[in-house]
Design an enzyme around this catalytic site. Structure first.
Site, PDB file in Angstrom:
ATOM      1  N   ASP A  42       0.876  -1.194   0.020  1.00  0.00           N
ATOM      2  CA  ASP A  42      -0.077   0.057  -0.069  1.00  0.00           C
ATOM      3  C   ASP A  42       0.819   1.223  -0.033  1.00  0.00           C
ATOM      4  O   ASP A  42       0.094   2.372   0.004  1.00  0.00           O
ATOM      5  CB  ASP A  42      -0.756  -0.058   1.318  1.00  0.00           C
ATOM      6  CG  ASP A  42      -0.450  -0.150   2.415  1.00  0.00           C
ATOM      7  OD1 ASP A  42       0.826  -0.044   2.507  1.00  0.00           O
ATOM      8  OD2 ASP A  42      -1.300   0.001   3.571  1.00  0.00           O
ATOM      9  N   SER A  43       2.246   1.007   0.179  1.00  0.00           N
ATOM     10  CA  SER A  43       2.976   2.189  -0.249  1.00  0.00           C
ATOM     11  C   SER A  43       2.857   2.834  -1.615  1.00  0.00           C
ATOM     12  O   SER A  43       3.334   3.980  -1.816  1.00  0.00           O
ATOM     13  CB  SER A  43       4.509   1.673  -0.086  1.00  0.00           C
ATOM     14  OG  SER A  43       4.886   0.567  -1.281  1.00  0.00           O
ATOM     15  N   ASP A  81      -0.919  -6.128   0.119  1.00  0.00           N
ATOM     16  CA  ASP A  81      -1.133  -5.528   1.301  1.00  0.00           C
ATOM     17  C   ASP A  81      -2.848  -5.317   1.479  1.00  0.00           C
ATOM     18  O   ASP A  81      -3.447  -5.033   0.626  1.00  0.00           O
ATOM     19  CB  ASP A  81      -0.612  -3.939   1.208  1.00  0.00           C
ATOM     20  CG  ASP A  81       0.579  -4.129   2.084  1.00  0.00           C
ATOM     21  OD1 ASP A  81       0.953  -4.765   3.060  1.00  0.00           O
ATOM     22  OD2 ASP A  81       1.378  -3.040   2.041  1.00  0.00           O
ATOM     23  N   LYS A 110      -0.991  -9.383   3.487  1.00  0.00           N
ATOM     24  CA  LYS A 110       0.007  -8.871   4.493  1.00  0.00           C
ATOM     25  C   LYS A 110      -1.052  -7.817   5.429  1.00  0.00           C
ATOM     26  O   LYS A 110      -1.848  -7.023   4.898  1.00  0.00           O
ATOM     27  CB  LYS A 110       1.140  -8.185   4.119  1.00  0.00           C
ATOM     28  CG  LYS A 110       1.918  -7.462   4.988  1.00  0.00           C
ATOM     29  CD  LYS A 110       3.340  -7.121   4.664  1.00  0.00           C
ATOM     30  CE  LYS A 110       3.568  -5.684   4.015  1.00  0.00           C
ATOM     31  NZ  LYS A 110       3.093  -4.703   4.524  1.00  0.00           N
ATOM     32  N   GLU A 112      -1.046  -5.319   9.027  1.00  0.00           N
ATOM     33  CA  GLU A 112       0.162  -4.709   9.988  1.00  0.00           C
ATOM     34  C   GLU A 112      -0.200  -4.761  11.349  1.00  0.00           C
ATOM     35  O   GLU A 112      -1.620  -4.910  11.639  1.00  0.00           O
ATOM     36  CB  GLU A 112       0.037  -3.233   9.685  1.00  0.00           C
ATOM     37  CG  GLU A 112       0.724  -2.987   8.256  1.00  0.00           C
ATOM     38  CD  GLU A 112       0.684  -1.372   7.815  1.00  0.00           C
ATOM     39  OE1 GLU A 112       0.440  -0.499   8.970  1.00  0.00           O
ATOM     40  OE2 GLU A 112       1.247  -1.180   7.053  1.00  0.00           O
ATOM     41  N   GLU A 177       9.927  -3.305  10.356  1.00  0.00           N
ATOM     42  CA  GLU A 177       9.904  -2.419   9.593  1.00  0.00           C
ATOM     43  C   GLU A 177      10.633  -1.226  10.378  1.00  0.00           C
ATOM     44  O   GLU A 177      10.245  -1.116  11.580  1.00  0.00           O
ATOM     45  CB  GLU A 177       8.913  -1.557   8.963  1.00  0.00           C
ATOM     46  CG  GLU A 177       8.976  -0.242   8.551  1.00  0.00           C
ATOM     47  CD  GLU A 177       8.040   0.321   7.272  1.00  0.00           C
ATOM     48  OE1 GLU A 177       7.182  -0.848   7.095  1.00  0.00           O
ATOM     49  OE2 GLU A 177       8.015   1.229   6.956  1.00  0.00           O
TER      50      GLU A 177
END
Ligand code: KIV
Length: 258
Positions: A42-43, A81, A110, A112, A177
């Site tokens: 999602d970057s 993501d 993925k 978070e 991260e």
């Protein structure tokens, strides 16, 4: 568990795992030839859409980019993501993961978070959805400036608890991260699943970076974002040549005309 995931887990303590992002087919094709994991991160919100937070990325954007990436990925594991607010509870996470897998043919998702999302990870894995975890700096929830984590005892204990919770609930790997080097090493040695670092030291089982950063397509000043080439310069010179040839009527010659 799918073969590709078993292969990635087996790399722990043997050979480093290579993971890179891709948001479209053409880059995915190139990355696929070298990476173990291709991540539709999602970057893309900041890299492609100039958003100041990944919270603005929604599921339909992720699905469209992942469909394009899928066309370029043959051998790597394709991970998508789950964007912000798409896995707030077990049923929402399962519904959206199933939709993502059905529509994009990605191999895994993925999410978070650590202890906070352990029940979600557990539910997805029980429903045969492979999950990659992501702890340390988690851009969907971080407030203010990004900084490294794990230097204080409180932070390091939390990171270890998070990593253990993800492993226990079935994640096949964890992205660390901006995690302080000593703690990345400790977590990597403590758990049996691979750690994939981004700004988290050489001690991790693998590394992930944003492909646009390593190519020099972004102006990222982040400490870990090593620029391996200045592709902007190369693109610029090709476009300049085209422009000059158009202006001077050198393009198109007969070879390029019908
Ligand atoms: O969104 C993303 O690209 C990521 C990686 C940088 C780990 O989460």
């Amino acid at each position: 568990m799918i073969k590709k995931i078993k292969k990635i887990i087996k790399k722990k303590n043997k050979s480093k795992i290579v993971c890179l992002t891709a948001y479209s087919k053409n880059i995915a094709e190139i990355v696929d030839a070298h990476a173990d994991i291709v991540l539709v991160g999602d970057s893309l919100g900041s890299v492609l859409y100039n958003y100041n937070t990944t919270r603005k990325v929604n599921l339909s954007m992720m699905l469209e980019h992942a469909k394009s990436v899928r066309m370029g990925v043959r051998s790597s594991l394709l991970v998508l993501d789950l964007p912000f607010n798409t896995y707030r509870n077990k049923s929402e996470a399962l519904k959206n993961s199933k939709k993502a897998i059905k529509e994009t043919k990605c191999d895994a998702v993925k999410v978070e978070g650590g202890v906070r999302v352990q029940h979600i990870v557990n539910h997805l894995v029980k429903n045969k959805i492979p999950v990659l975890g992501h702890i340390g700096i988690t851009p969907q929830t971080v407030r203010g400036k990004f900084k490294s984590v794990g230097k204080t005892e409180i932070e390091s204990k939390k990171l270890i608890r998070d990593a253990r919770a993800l492993e226990k609930n079935g994640a096949f790997g964890i992205v660390l991260e901006c995690v302080y080097s000593d703690i990345s090493k400790k977590i990597t040695n403590l758990i049996k699943i691979p750690t994939i670092g981004i700004g988290a030291s050489v001690h991790c089982d693998g590394q992930v970076l944003v492909t646009d950063d390593i190519l020099g397509l972004t102006d990222s000043k982040t400490k870990f974002a090593k620029k391996y080439i200045n592709i902007k310069k190369i693109i610029n010179s090709a476009i300049l040549k085209f422009k000059n040839e158009v202006k001077s009527k050198k393009y198109p010659t007969k070879k390029y005309s019908y």
